[in-house]
Motif scaffolding. Sequence first.
Motif, PDB file in Angstrom:
ATOM      1  N   SER A 115      -5.591 -13.322 -20.565  1.00 34.13           N
ATOM      2  CA  SER A 115      -5.380 -12.335 -19.432  1.00 34.13           C
ATOM      3  C   SER A 115      -5.151 -13.289 -18.191  1.00 34.13           C
ATOM      4  O   SER A 115      -5.593 -14.092 -17.852  1.00 34.13           O
ATOM      5  CB  SER A 115      -6.846 -11.797 -19.256  1.00 34.13           C
TER       6      SER A 115
ATOM      7  N   LYS B  45      -4.073 -12.663 -14.358  1.00 35.31           N
ATOM      8  CA  LYS B  45      -4.269 -11.899 -13.098  1.00 35.31           C
ATOM      9  C   LYS B  45      -3.702 -12.562 -11.645  1.00 35.31           C
ATOM     10  O   LYS B  45      -3.992 -13.652 -11.352  1.00 35.31           O
ATOM     11  CB  LYS B  45      -5.526 -11.255 -12.796  1.00 35.31           C
TER      12      LYS B  45
ATOM     13  N   ILE C  54      -4.494 -12.982  -7.818  1.00 35.80           N
ATOM     14  CA  ILE C  54      -5.631 -12.748  -7.051  1.00 35.80           C
ATOM     15  C   ILE C  54      -5.301 -12.833  -5.573  1.00 35.80           C
ATOM     16  O   ILE C  54      -4.545 -13.911  -5.107  1.00 35.80           O
ATOM     17  CB  ILE C  54      -6.685 -13.693  -7.537  1.00 35.80           C
TER      18      ILE C  54
ATOM     19  N   ARG D 144     -12.519 -10.078   1.292  1.00 38.84           N
ATOM     20  CA  ARG D 144     -12.026  -9.103   0.384  1.00 38.84           C
ATOM     21  C   ARG D 144     -11.114  -9.730  -0.879  1.00 38.84           C
ATOM     22  O   ARG D 144     -10.100 -10.443  -0.417  1.00 38.84           O
ATOM     23  CB  ARG D 144     -11.105  -7.985   1.196  1.00 38.84           C
TER      24      ARG D 144
ATOM     25  N   CYS E 177      -8.715  -8.910  -3.804  1.00 39.02           N
ATOM     26  CA  CYS E 177      -7.933  -7.878  -4.637  1.00 39.02           C
ATOM     27  C   CYS E 177      -7.271  -8.684  -5.862  1.00 39.02           C
ATOM     28  O   CYS E 177      -6.883  -9.638  -5.677  1.00 39.02           O
ATOM     29  CB  CYS E 177      -6.642  -7.362  -3.769  1.00 39.02           C
ATOM     30  N   THR E 178      -7.466  -7.895  -6.914  1.00 39.67           N
ATOM     31  CA  THR E 178      -6.987  -8.478  -8.374  1.00 39.67           C
ATOM     32  C   THR E 178      -5.646  -7.577  -8.522  1.00 39.67           C
ATOM     33  O   THR E 178      -5.879  -6.257  -8.838  1.00 39.67           O
ATOM     34  CB  THR E 178      -7.978  -8.357  -9.357  1.00 39.67           C
TER      35      THR E 178
ATOM     36  N   PRO F 250      -3.807  -2.936  -6.426  1.00 38.21           N
ATOM     37  CA  PRO F 250      -4.791  -3.792  -7.117  1.00 38.21           C
ATOM     38  C   PRO F 250      -5.428  -2.814  -8.216  1.00 38.21           C
ATOM     39  O   PRO F 250      -5.817  -1.642  -8.114  1.00 38.21           O
ATOM     40  CB  PRO F 250      -5.721  -4.205  -6.073  1.00 38.21           C
ATOM     41  N   VAL F 251      -5.875  -3.640  -9.128  1.00 37.05           N
ATOM     42  CA  VAL F 251      -6.750  -3.125 -10.328  1.00 37.05           C
ATOM     43  C   VAL F 251      -8.171  -3.153 -10.060  1.00 37.05           C
ATOM     44  O   VAL F 251      -9.131  -2.548 -10.663  1.00 37.05           O
ATOM     45  CB  VAL F 251      -6.332  -3.750 -11.557  1.00 37.05           C
ATOM     46  N   ASP F 252      -8.526  -3.961  -9.064  1.00 35.42           N
ATOM     47  CA  ASP F 252      -9.896  -4.218  -8.633  1.00 35.42           C
ATOM     48  C   ASP F 252     -10.021  -4.650  -7.410  1.00 35.42           C
ATOM     49  O   ASP F 252      -9.158  -5.640  -6.924  1.00 35.42           O
ATOM     50  CB  ASP F 252     -10.719  -5.140  -9.617  1.00 35.42           C
ATOM     51  N   VAL F 253     -10.856  -4.090  -6.383  1.00 30.12           N
ATOM     52  CA  VAL F 253     -10.855  -4.630  -5.102  1.00 30.12           C
ATOM     53  C   VAL F 253     -12.707  -4.783  -4.591  1.00 30.12           C
ATOM     54  O   VAL F 253     -13.253  -3.877  -5.097  1.00 30.12           O
ATOM     55  CB  VAL F 253     -10.564  -3.392  -4.014  1.00 30.12           C
ATOM     56  N   ARG F 254     -13.005  -5.798  -4.312  1.00 31.19           N
ATOM     57  CA  ARG F 254     -14.487  -6.274  -4.053  1.00 31.19           C
ATOM     58  C   ARG F 254     -14.467  -6.745  -2.379  1.00 31.19           C
ATOM     59  O   ARG F 254     -13.560  -7.680  -2.021  1.00 31.19           O
ATOM     60  CB  ARG F 254     -14.955  -7.160  -4.981  1.00 31.19           C
ATOM     61  N   THR F 255     -15.642  -6.539  -1.990  1.00 33.50           N
ATOM     62  CA  THR F 255     -15.619  -6.921  -0.499  1.00 33.50           C
ATOM     63  C   THR F 255     -16.943  -7.618  -0.447  1.00 33.50           C
ATOM     64  O   THR F 255     -18.073  -6.827  -0.687  1.00 33.50           O
ATOM     65  CB  THR F 255     -15.618  -5.712   0.832  1.00 33.50           C
TER      66      THR F 255
END
Length: 127
Positions: free
Chosen positions: A49, A51, A53, A73, A75-76, A108-113
Amino acid sequence: ITVIGRIDDHPMVFGCTETSRQTISAENNPIRGNVGDDRVSIPRSPTISMKDIEVIQVFSKTSDPDKFTSVQRICTFMSEKEFRTKLRSKELAGKGVSKLFEDAKTLPVDVRTYEINYELIRRPRTA
C-alpha cells in the motif's frame, strides 16, 4: 524540509509542513486447506500500500520557557500507483472513474488532528 518563506510577525507561533510517501508491506498468511486427503498451503504475496502523507504543524510558545504546544494535522492521500492498482483489481469501476482519479489527487482519504504538548525533560549537559 525546504524553507520556502519566513515571517517573523508572530514570535510566539511558527508552522511547518512536510510531505512524504509511505509504503506499507503487509505479510499475508498462506491459504491452507485440503485437497483430497492432502493438506496444502499456498503462499500469498504481501499486500503493498502506498500513500502520500501531508503533515502541517503549528507550534506555539507558552509562558513556561521549558514547554511549547502544537497542533498537527495529518492528511493521507491515495497515491497514483495505489489508485491504478485498485482500478486494475476492479475495486474502482464504472462511470466517473476519471473524476475519482482527479479527486484522489486533492481529497484526503483520512484526516487526523492532534494536539501535542512538549516539555523539556532535562537540559543538555554543558562541557
